[in-house]
Design an enzyme around this catalytic site. Structure first.
Site, PDB file in Angstrom:
ATOM      1  CG  ASP A 101      66.501  58.341  -7.896  1.00  0.00           C
ATOM      2  OD1 ASP A 101      66.171  57.270  -8.424  1.00  0.00           O
ATOM      3  OD2 ASP A 101      67.630  58.835  -8.036  1.00  0.00           O
ATOM      4  CB  SER A 102      68.226  54.734  -5.845  1.00  0.00           C
ATOM      5  OG  SER A 102      68.641  55.287  -7.080  1.00  0.00           O
TER       6      SER A 102
ATOM      7  CB  CYS B  65      64.064  55.140  -8.583  1.00  0.00           C
ATOM      8  SG  CYS B  65      65.318  53.868  -8.717  1.00  0.00           S
ATOM      9  CG  ASN B  66      63.632  54.552 -15.118  1.00  0.00           C
ATOM     10  OD1 ASN B  66      62.912  54.337 -16.071  1.00  0.00           O
ATOM     11  ND2 ASN B  66      64.080  55.756 -14.829  1.00  0.00           N
TER      12      ASN B  66
ATOM     13  CD  GLU C 222      76.006  58.763  -9.121  1.00  0.00           C
ATOM     14  OE1 GLU C 222      76.921  58.436  -8.351  1.00  0.00           O
ATOM     15  OE2 GLU C 222      74.806  58.486  -8.938  1.00  0.00           O
TER      16      GLU C 222
ATOM     17  CB  CYS D  35      68.584  54.642 -16.057  1.00  0.00           C
ATOM     18  SG  CYS D  35      69.670  54.938 -14.639  1.00  0.00           S
ATOM     19  CB  THR D  36      67.371  58.774 -12.568  1.00  0.00           C
ATOM     20  OG1 THR D  36      68.333  57.852 -12.033  1.00  0.00           O
ATOM     21  CG2 THR D  36      66.025  58.524 -11.958  1.00  0.00           C
ATOM     22  CG  HIS D  37      72.303  58.378 -13.081  1.00  0.00           C
ATOM     23  ND1 HIS D  37      71.290  58.046 -12.212  1.00  0.00           N
ATOM     24  CD2 HIS D  37      73.380  58.682 -12.319  1.00  0.00           C
ATOM     25  CE1 HIS D  37      71.739  58.144 -10.972  1.00  0.00           C
ATOM     26  NE2 HIS D  37      73.010  58.525 -11.016  1.00  0.00           N
TER      27      HIS D  37
HETATM   28  N1  DGL Z   1      67.876  55.773 -10.054  1.00  0.00           N
HETATM   29  C1  DGL Z   1      68.243  54.518 -10.642  1.00  0.00           C
HETATM   30  C2  DGL Z   1      67.282  54.207 -11.801  1.00  0.00           C
HETATM   31  O1  DGL Z   1      66.696  55.081 -12.389  1.00  0.00           O
HETATM   32  C3  DGL Z   1      69.682  54.509 -11.118  1.00  0.00           C
HETATM   33  C4  DGL Z   1      70.704  54.504 -10.004  1.00  0.00           C
HETATM   34  C5  DGL Z   1      70.643  53.262  -9.144  1.00  0.00           C
HETATM   35  O2  DGL Z   1      71.061  52.176  -9.604  1.00  0.00           O
HETATM   36  O3  DGL Z   1      70.179  53.367  -8.023  1.00  0.00           O
HETATM   37  O4  DGL Z   1      67.099  53.063 -12.126  1.00  0.00           O
END
Ligand code: DGL
Length: 268
Positions: free
Chosen positions: A13-14, A76-77, A155, A187-189
C-alpha cells in the site's frame, strides 16, 4: 514440483492504510504468512499523478518480490485503479487488486443498480470502478465522489467525531440524492469511518468494503492454484515501511485491529 503454499502473500500500500486489507485477510485466511510493505516515505498516492503512482508501484513490487511471495495483493485502491497492469507485468504470480472484487461485490448487493463510489482523487478520476461495473452490467448507474479529507480524518483517529460526520454529510449528500442503494468504500482508510458514514446514510445504503471483497477473491485464487497454506503453526506477519517505523505503531494497531509487532524499515 516445489510446494509454494507456505510462501507469504505479499501485500502493499502507499502507507499503513492497507492494514485494513491485511485485517480482512487474516480473518478469512488465518494460516497464511503475510509480508506487508507500506510506502510511508511517499504516502499519500491519492493526490499524485498516474505517472508518479506507476513509478512508485514498480519500487513497491520489487520490494515484495525480494521476499519470495506467492501472490501480490494490491491493497491500495489508487494503485489498483491506475497501475494494476504495472504489477501484473512485473511477475507471473497471481495479482489481486481492489477494483474488480469491490465492483463484483457491489453488484451482487445492489437491487436498484444505483451504485455510489468513493475514493481518492486519483481513484475517482481514473473511473476504474465505473468502467469495471459497466463491463459487468451495462445497466448500472454509477455516482462517484472523491473524499480526500477522509484519509486525514482516519489517520487522526477521528472515527466517531462530529467533524467527520459533517464532512461525510458534505461528501455523501450528492450521492444520496441519486438514491444509491450501495456504496463502494474505494480506499484503504474508509472502513475505519464506517460508523460516521452510516450515520449519514442512515441504513439506506449497503456499504461495500473493497478489502473484504478482495480477501474473498484471494481465498478463491489460492484455492484454484493449490496455494492455500494448510500449516497451522503460528503464521508470520512481517511489516515493512519506507519511513519512520517508530512513529506509526499506534496507527498500525488502529488499522490492523491488533498490536502490529515489529515494524522494520526498508530504504527505498
Ligand atoms: N491507500 C490509498 C488508497 O487506498 C489511500 C491513501 C493515499 O492517498 O495514499 O487509495
Amino acid at each position: 514440483m516445489e510446494n509454494k503454499s507456505s510462501y507469504p502473500i505479499g501485500v502493499f500500500d502507499s502507507g499503513i492504510g492497507g492494514l485494513t486489507v491485511v485485517k480482512s485477510l487474516i480473518q478469512l485466511l488465518p494460516n497464511e504468512n503475510i509480508v506487508y510493505f507500506g510506502d510511508t516515505a511517499r504516502v499519500p498516492y491519492g493526490p499524485k499523478s498516474n505517472a508518479v503512482v506507476r513509478e512508485y508501484t514498480r519500487d513497491d513490487v520489487n520490494i515484495l518480490l525480494q521476499h519470495n511471495v506467492k501472490m501480490i495483493v494490491v491493497a491500495c485502491n489508487t494503485v489498483s485503479a491506475v497501475a494494476l497492469d504495472v504489477v501484473m507485468q512485473m511477475s507471473s504470480i497471481p495479482v489481486i487488486g481492489m477494483i474488480a472484487p469491490g465492483a463484483e461485490f457491489a453488484l451482487k448487493n445492489s437491487s436498484s443498480k444505483q451504485i455510489g463510489i468513493i475514493g481518492t482523487v486519483a481513484t475517482i478520476q481514473s473511473k476504474a470502478y465505473e468502467n469495471t461495473l459497466l463491463q459487468l452490467d451495462s445497466s448500472v448507474n454509477c455516482f462517484a465522489k472523491a473524499c480526500p479529507l477522509f484519509v486525514s480524518l482516519a489517520e487522526e483517529g477521528m472515527f466517531n467525531h462530529l467533524a467527520t460526520e459533517l464532512i461525510a454529510k458534505e461528501y455523501l449528500t450528492p450521492l444520496l440524492q441519486q438514491k444509491i442503494d450501495t456504496l463502494i468504500l474505494g480506499c484503504t482508510h474508509y472502513p475505519l469511518l464506517k460508523d460516521a458514514i452510516l450515520k449519514v446514510t442512515q441504513g439506506a445504503v449497503k456499504l461495500i468494503d473493497s478489502g473484504e471483497a478482495a480477501a474473498l477473491k484471494v481465498k478463491e485464487v489460492l484455492q484454484q492454484n493449490n496455494l492455500l497454506n494448510e500449516n497451522k503453526d503460528s503464521p508470520l506477519l512481517q511489516l515493512f515501511v519506507s519511513d519512520a517505523p517508530e512513529k506509526i505503531s499506534k496507527l498500525c494497531e488502529q488499522f490492523l485491529g491488533r498490536k502490529p509487532g515489529a515494524i522494520r524499515q526498508i530504504h527505498i
